[in-house]
Design a protein around this motif. Structure first.
Motif, short mmCIF file in Angstrom:
data_model
loop_
_atom_site.label_atom_id
_atom_site.label_comp_id
_atom_site.label_asym_id
_atom_site.label_seq_id
_atom_site.Cartn_x
_atom_site.Cartn_y
_atom_site.Cartn_z
N TYR A 177 0.83 -1.21 0.00
CA TYR A 177 0.00 0.00 0.00
C TYR A 177 0.86 1.26 0.00
N ARG A 178 0.23 2.36 -0.43
CA ARG A 178 0.82 3.70 -0.33
C ARG A 178 -0.12 4.53 0.54
N LEU A 179 0.47 5.36 1.39
CA LEU A 179 -0.32 6.22 2.27
C LEU A 179 -0.19 7.67 1.88
N SER A 180 -1.29 8.39 2.00
CA SER A 180 -1.28 9.85 1.98
C SER A 180 -2.08 10.28 3.21
N ASP A 181 -2.28 11.57 3.38
CA ASP A 181 -2.94 12.06 4.59
C ASP A 181 -4.27 11.38 4.87
N ASP A 182 -5.10 11.23 3.85
CA ASP A 182 -6.43 10.69 4.10
C ASP A 182 -6.79 9.48 3.23
N VAL A 183 -5.79 8.90 2.54
CA VAL A 183 -6.05 7.78 1.63
C VAL A 183 -5.00 6.69 1.82
N ILE A 184 -5.46 5.45 1.76
CA ILE A 184 -4.56 4.30 1.63
C ILE A 184 -4.87 3.66 0.28
N THR A 185 -3.86 3.57 -0.56
CA THR A 185 -4.02 2.99 -1.88
C THR A 185 -3.36 1.62 -1.90
N PHE A 186 -4.16 0.59 -2.13
CA PHE A 186 -3.62 -0.76 -2.27
C PHE A 186 -3.19 -0.93 -3.71
N VAL A 187 -1.90 -1.21 -3.92
CA VAL A 187 -1.34 -1.22 -5.26
C VAL A 187 -1.02 -2.62 -5.79
N HIS A 188 -0.80 -3.58 -4.91
CA HIS A 188 -0.41 -4.91 -5.39
C HIS A 188 -0.62 -5.93 -4.27
N THR A 189 -1.21 -7.06 -4.64
CA THR A 189 -1.34 -8.19 -3.71
C THR A 189 -0.71 -9.40 -4.37
N GLY B 224 -10.04 4.44 11.15
CA GLY B 224 -10.96 5.47 10.70
C GLY B 224 -10.32 6.73 10.15
N GLU B 225 -9.05 6.67 9.82
CA GLU B 225 -8.33 7.86 9.37
C GLU B 225 -8.31 8.04 7.85
N ARG B 226 -8.47 6.94 7.11
CA ARG B 226 -8.25 7.00 5.66
C ARG B 226 -9.38 6.33 4.89
N ARG B 227 -9.51 6.76 3.64
CA ARG B 227 -10.38 6.11 2.67
C ARG B 227 -9.51 5.16 1.85
N VAL B 228 -10.12 4.16 1.26
CA VAL B 228 -9.41 3.14 0.49
C VAL B 228 -9.53 3.43 -1.00
N VAL B 229 -8.39 3.36 -1.69
CA VAL B 229 -8.37 3.36 -3.14
C VAL B 229 -7.83 1.98 -3.56
N PRO B 230 -8.71 1.13 -4.10
CA PRO B 230 -8.29 -0.23 -4.45
C PRO B 230 -7.71 -0.30 -5.86
N SER B 231 -6.50 0.22 -6.05
CA SER B 231 -5.85 0.13 -7.37
C SER B 231 -5.46 -1.30 -7.72
N CYS B 232 -5.23 -2.11 -6.72
CA CYS B 232 -4.90 -3.52 -6.92
C CYS B 232 -6.16 -4.26 -7.38
N PRO B 233 -6.09 -4.96 -8.52
CA PRO B 233 -7.28 -5.69 -9.01
C PRO B 233 -7.83 -6.70 -8.02
N PHE B 234 -6.97 -7.36 -7.25
CA PHE B 234 -7.45 -8.35 -6.28
C PHE B 234 -8.25 -7.68 -5.18
N ILE B 235 -7.72 -6.60 -4.60
CA ILE B 235 -8.43 -5.91 -3.52
C ILE B 235 -9.75 -5.34 -4.04
N LYS B 236 -9.73 -4.78 -5.24
CA LYS B 236 -10.96 -4.24 -5.82
C LYS B 236 -12.01 -5.34 -5.98
N ALA B 237 -11.61 -6.48 -6.54
CA ALA B 237 -12.56 -7.59 -6.73
C ALA B 237 -13.07 -8.11 -5.39
N TRP B 238 -12.20 -8.14 -4.38
CA TRP B 238 -12.60 -8.63 -3.07
C TRP B 238 -13.64 -7.69 -2.46
#
Length: 96
Positions: A30-42, A69-83
């Motif tokens: 994952y990558r973190l920013s102030d209010d987002v966690i982006t899952f990039v690869h599983t 409760g600090e961040r929103r999720v961006v599921p860039s990883c196809p597996f996390i998105k499908a899950w």
């Protein structure tokens, strides 16, 4: 989920790691920013495929995001998105 699977946030490496016993069976980067966690690869080690490793990682990681409760999720990883698509109770965590 298999009781032998343990998942933990490996913050220094920016990933959630899943172990079966002492063996690393898979991880989600994952990558973190102030209010987002982006899952990039599983990735799951081929010898552990089909044993619930990916699902265990996704569930633990998303529960962890929900609990803090600090961040929103961006599921860039196809597996996390499908899950997330298969588990609508987690869709509220995603970035609108």
């Amino acid at each position: 989920m298999n009781d032998d699977i343990t998942v933990a946030d490996n913050a220094p490496q920016h990933r959630y790691d899943a172990h079966v016993g002492r063996v690393l069976a898979g991880f989600a980067v994952y990558r973190l920013s102030d209010d987002v966690i982006t899952f990039v690869h599983t990735e799951v080690d081929p010898k552990f495929e089909g044993k619930g490793i990916g699902g265990a990682i996704a569930r633990f990681a998303l529960d962890d995001v929900r609990e803090t409760g600090e961040r929103r999720v961006v599921p860039s990883c196809p597996f996390i998105k499908a899950w997330i698509d298969k588990h609508p109770e987690y869709q509220s965590l995603t970035q609108p």
